[in-house]
Design a protein around this motif. Structure first.
Motif, short mmCIF file in Angstrom:
data_model
loop_
_atom_site.label_atom_id
_atom_site.label_comp_id
_atom_site.label_asym_id
_atom_site.label_seq_id
_atom_site.Cartn_x
_atom_site.Cartn_y
_atom_site.Cartn_z
N ARG A 264 0.84 -1.20 0.00
CA ARG A 264 0.00 0.00 0.00
C ARG A 264 0.87 1.24 0.00
NH1 ARG A 264 -2.67 0.67 4.61
NH2 ARG A 264 -1.89 -1.15 5.73
N VAL A 265 0.48 2.21 -0.82
CA VAL A 265 1.15 3.51 -0.86
C VAL A 265 0.18 4.54 -0.31
CG1 VAL A 265 2.22 5.28 -2.29
CG2 VAL A 265 2.56 2.86 -2.84
N MET A 266 0.60 5.26 0.72
CA MET A 266 -0.26 6.25 1.37
C MET A 266 0.29 7.65 1.12
SD MET A 266 -2.29 4.02 2.45
CE MET A 266 -3.42 5.33 2.87
N ALA A 267 -0.57 8.50 0.58
CA ALA A 267 -0.22 9.91 0.37
C ALA A 267 -1.45 10.72 0.80
CB ALA A 267 0.14 10.18 -1.08
N LEU A 268 -1.57 10.92 2.09
CA LEU A 268 -2.78 11.54 2.63
C LEU A 268 -2.86 13.01 2.24
CD1 LEU A 268 -2.97 10.02 6.23
CD2 LEU A 268 -3.74 9.05 4.05
N PRO B 73 -4.54 4.12 11.22
CA PRO B 73 -5.27 3.08 10.48
C PRO B 73 -4.54 2.56 9.25
CG PRO B 73 -6.73 4.91 11.04
CD PRO B 73 -5.33 5.36 11.34
N HIS B 74 -3.54 3.29 8.77
CA HIS B 74 -2.84 2.91 7.55
C HIS B 74 -1.54 2.14 7.82
CE1 HIS B 74 -5.70 5.47 5.52
NE2 HIS B 74 -5.35 6.48 6.29
N LEU B 75 -1.23 1.88 9.08
CA LEU B 75 -0.02 1.13 9.41
C LEU B 75 -0.13 -0.31 8.91
CD1 LEU B 75 0.55 2.44 13.05
CD2 LEU B 75 1.78 3.14 10.98
N PRO B 76 1.00 -0.97 8.65
CA PRO B 76 0.94 -2.31 8.05
C PRO B 76 0.44 -3.38 9.02
CG PRO B 76 3.21 -1.73 8.58
CD PRO B 76 2.39 -0.49 8.81
N SER B 77 -0.29 -4.33 8.45
CA SER B 77 -0.64 -5.56 9.16
C SER B 77 0.36 -6.64 8.73
CB SER B 77 -2.06 -5.99 8.81
OG SER B 77 -2.99 -4.99 9.21
N GLY B 78 0.23 -7.84 9.30
CA GLY B 78 1.16 -8.91 8.99
C GLY B 78 1.22 -9.22 7.50
N GLY B 79 2.44 -9.29 6.94
CA GLY B 79 2.64 -9.60 5.53
C GLY B 79 2.59 -8.40 4.61
N GLU B 80 2.40 -7.20 5.16
CA GLU B 80 2.23 -6.01 4.32
C GLU B 80 3.47 -5.11 4.31
OE1 GLU B 80 -2.53 -4.98 4.34
OE2 GLU B 80 -1.24 -3.96 5.79
N ILE B 81 3.63 -4.43 3.18
CA ILE B 81 4.58 -3.32 3.04
C ILE B 81 3.75 -2.06 2.83
CG2 ILE B 81 6.45 -2.31 1.70
CD1 ILE B 81 7.18 -5.15 0.77
N VAL B 82 3.95 -1.06 3.66
CA VAL B 82 3.27 0.22 3.49
C VAL B 82 4.32 1.30 3.30
CG1 VAL B 82 1.82 1.97 4.60
CG2 VAL B 82 1.25 -0.46 4.84
N LEU B 83 4.13 2.13 2.27
CA LEU B 83 5.03 3.25 1.99
C LEU B 83 4.25 4.54 2.14
CD1 LEU B 83 5.53 0.89 -0.48
CD2 LEU B 83 7.64 2.22 -0.59
#
Length: 257
Positions: A64-68, A86-96
């Motif tokens: 997931r890419v977040m640009a609020l 709410p946008h922080l990663p869950s298990g197995g995820e990459i968040v940028l």
């Protein structure tokens, strides 16, 4: 490590690193690990293109890419970090995060969108917030992409000239060069006050976009363990391009003045 000689050499190097990123993601999914990457920098520093290079061949389901955008009236009344949680990663995820909570220490501070006390409160609180993230099991990486004034001027002009980049133009662009020194001071304070042992800043010298992208990815891969990882020499970054922040960088020419 030299710059890529041409686009062909760059694409070949990037493909090799993207294969490593796919290996990394498979490992993260299998072990339900969480990775959070924050990219900060001046307007035109190359955050969008760097994120695209990282995510191009990753699974969209686990990336997931977040640009609020601008906070709503309701969000402005909340605890400052609340809308990011709410946008922080869950298990197995990459968040940028393409810009993050550090807006408060940068554009909000320089443009007067927050009070001096709001900024001080943020600078005091953010190391505590980030330590909680790391202690919760999130692998957390903070990259600051640094460019010089002439490079920013050229890149902002290219946005105006290129019809495919019109979506990038904002009123803040017009103030970026005018407030160059203010942004430099805000950057220096942010890096000094918010780089910690658990959540350090990494600087990327980003005047040459392809070199910056390749070396940022190499640095990221080198700091994570995953199955079938390439030999260290194959993913070793150029430390004149990507390096851990330290106070000497404020004065020795490694950061733009």
């Amino acid at each position: 490590m030299a710059r890529p000689k041409d686009n062909g050499e760059y694409r070949a190097a990037l493909r090799g690193l993207q294969i490593e990123l796919v290996k990394l993601q498979r490992h993260l999914i299998r072990h339900e690990e969480k990775v959070l990457i924050v990219l900060e920098g001046r307007d035109g520093a190359g955050k969008d293109s760097t994120i695209k290079a990282i995510t191009e061949h990753l699974s969209p389901r686990e990336t997931r890419v977040m640009a609020l955008g601008k906070p709503s009236d309701r969000e402005r009344s909340q605890w400052y970090f609340q809308r990011y949680v709410p946008h922080l990663p869950s298990g197995g995820e990459i968040v940028l995060f393409n810009r993050s909570w550090y807006n408060r220490a940068g554009v909000e501070r320089v443009m007067g969108f927050c009070s001096k006390q709001d900024c001080e409160d943020f600078l005091d609180a953010v190391p505590i917030f980030e330590h909680l993230l790391v202690r919760s099991g999130i692998r957390f990486f903070k990259y600051y992409l640094d460019i010089d004034k002439d490079e920013q001027k050229q890149r902002l002009q290219s946005r105006r000239d290129d019809p495919l980049k019109q979506w990038k133009i904002s009123p803040i662009d017009n103030a970026a060069l005018k407030h160059w020194k203010d942004y430099s001071r805000a950057r220096d304070t942010m890096l000094t006050r918010t780089s910690s042992a658990l959540a350090p800043w990494t600087i990327v010298r980003a005047n040459h976009k392809p070199t910056a992208r390749l070396n940022l990815i190499r640095d990221l891969l080198g700091r994570l363990d995953y199955a079938d990882k390439a030999k260290p020499k194959q993913i070793a970054p150029d430390r004149s391009v990507v390096f851990p922040f330290d106070l000497d960088a404020l004065h020795d020419g490694r950061l733009s003045a």
